[in-house]
Enzyme design. Structure first.
Site, PDB file in Angstrom:
ATOM      1  CE  LYS A   1      45.344  31.580  32.530  1.00  0.00           C
ATOM      2  NZ  LYS A   1      45.555  32.672  32.321  1.00  0.00           N
TER       3      LYS A   1
ATOM      4  CG  ASP B   1      41.439  33.329  32.899  1.00  0.00           C
ATOM      5  OD1 ASP B   1      40.695  33.760  33.975  1.00  0.00           O
ATOM      6  OD2 ASP B   1      42.583  33.658  33.381  1.00  0.00           O
ATOM      7  CG  LEU B   2      37.909  37.100  28.968  1.00  0.00           C
ATOM      8  CD1 LEU B   2      36.932  37.468  27.484  1.00  0.00           C
ATOM      9  CD2 LEU B   2      39.404  37.579  28.402  1.00  0.00           C
ATOM     10  CE  LYS B   3      41.243  35.822  36.837  1.00  0.00           C
ATOM     11  NZ  LYS B   3      41.596  35.542  36.042  1.00  0.00           N
TER      12      LYS B   3
ATOM     13  CG  ASP C   1      28.382  43.904  35.541  1.00  0.00           C
ATOM     14  OD1 ASP C   1      27.468  44.444  36.391  1.00  0.00           O
ATOM     15  OD2 ASP C   1      29.146  45.238  34.233  1.00  0.00           O
ATOM     16  CB  ILE C   2      23.989  43.553  37.062  1.00  0.00           C
ATOM     17  CG1 ILE C   2      23.679  44.065  35.484  1.00  0.00           C
ATOM     18  CG2 ILE C   2      24.526  44.459  38.110  1.00  0.00           C
ATOM     19  CD1 ILE C   2      23.005  44.797  35.292  1.00  0.00           C
TER      20      ILE C   2
ATOM     21  CB  THR D   1      25.747  42.993  32.548  1.00  0.00           C
ATOM     22  OG1 THR D   1      24.620  44.174  32.060  1.00  0.00           O
ATOM     23  CG2 THR D   1      26.624  43.414  31.886  1.00  0.00           C
TER      24      THR D   1
ATOM     25  CB  THR E   1      46.182  33.601  44.645  1.00  0.00           C
ATOM     26  OG1 THR E   1      46.563  34.269  43.712  1.00  0.00           O
ATOM     27  CG2 THR E   1      45.485  32.154  44.985  1.00  0.00           C
TER      28      THR E   1
ATOM     29  NE  ARG F   1      55.718  33.119  35.072  1.00  0.00           N
ATOM     30  CZ  ARG F   1      54.983  34.128  36.176  1.00  0.00           C
ATOM     31  NH1 ARG F   1      56.133  34.950  36.503  1.00  0.00           N
ATOM     32  NH2 ARG F   1      54.069  33.652  37.292  1.00  0.00           N
TER      33      ARG F   1
END
Ligand code: C5P
Length: 235
Positions: free
Chosen positions: A32, A59-61, A64-65, A68, A119, A211
């Site tokens: 990731k 994983d950039l989440k 936007d509209i 885009t 979370t 981790r």
């Protein structure tokens, strides 16, 4: 789609990431890449890790509209990632546009996973800052159902939510779960954790582990233990 362990490479530089991955020799864990590494190194880090033979969850989440997000997803799809994500809070139209953007000319596309409610958002913050009424778990399930309706492949959720998501959205709807710790390990800042074996039992499709592997004295042994507990079902 087989179960797999995704290693969260939350490193600040490309060199640290390569040094870490070098330890694995011919073993090629699913990796990731998050915002820190991507924004500091740019798209070349994705290509470099892909060229080393790893599958990649980017994983950039996005949020936007629809137009885009569609165009941005087309760019990420050309990076040849295997999985990426967005915020379900952008709505069904945005999620549908994202899928269109991700789909390559040959019809293939990376898996697309939705983040429901972060979370870090509590019931109190959801009600009093975001102005969303009702119970937080109901909002999580509503967002998961919206993601399924839009045609997405699954959601990021806590291991505790995986079973509910599967019963509401179908067993083929993927659950990608962070918050995994070994039974004898340090919980760190994660509050609600599960062992890889428990995540297997409750039906998580992918576990995201940072981790417990990256900070282990022997990261390869920690990864193998994770694979054996989660994929092999051994404790
Ligand atoms: O080090 P650790 O195993 O806690 O890393 C978990 C990874 O999953 C991190 O990259 C973290 O940002 C991500 N994550 C999480 N909880 C969420 C969503 C993502 O821990 N709800």
């Amino acid at each position: 789609m087989g179960r797999d362990v995704i290693v969260a490479c939350d490193f600040a530089s490309a060199q640290e990431t390569f040094d870490f991955l070098d330890k694995f020799g011919g073993r090629k864990p699913f990796v990731k890449i998050g915002m820190e590494l991507y924004y500091s190194q740019g798209p070349s880090i994705v290509k470099a890790i892909k060229d080393r033979g790893h599958k990649i969850f980017l994983d950039l989440k996005l949020h936007d509209i629809p137009n885009t997000v569609k165009k941005a997803m087309a760019v990420l799809s050309r990076l040849d990632v295997d999985m990426t994500n967005l915020h379900a809070g952008g709505g069904i139209e945005m999620m549908e546009a994202a899928l269109e953007g991700l789909t390559r000319p040959d019809g293939t596309r990376p898996l697309l996973i939705a983040v429901t409610m972060l979370t870090s958002i509590s019931q109190d913050v959801m009600a009093n800052e975001l102005g969303i009424g009702g119970e937080l778990p109901d909002t999580v399930m509503k967002y998961a159902a919206n993601a399924a309706k839009a045609g997405l492949d699954g959601v990021v959720c806590s291991p505790q939510e995986a079973q509910t998501v599967h019963s509401a959205c179908g067993s083929g709807f993927l659950t990608v779960t962070p918050g995994v710790r070994f039974a004898d390990g340090d919980k760190g800042d994660q509050k609600r954790v599960m062992t890889p074996a428990q995540a297997n039992q409750i039906g998580s499709d992918y576990i995201v582990v940072g981790r417990p592997i990256t900070a282990a004295a022997d990261p390869v042994a920690a990864y193998e233990r994770c694979m054996s507990e989660f994929v092999g079902g051994n404790v």
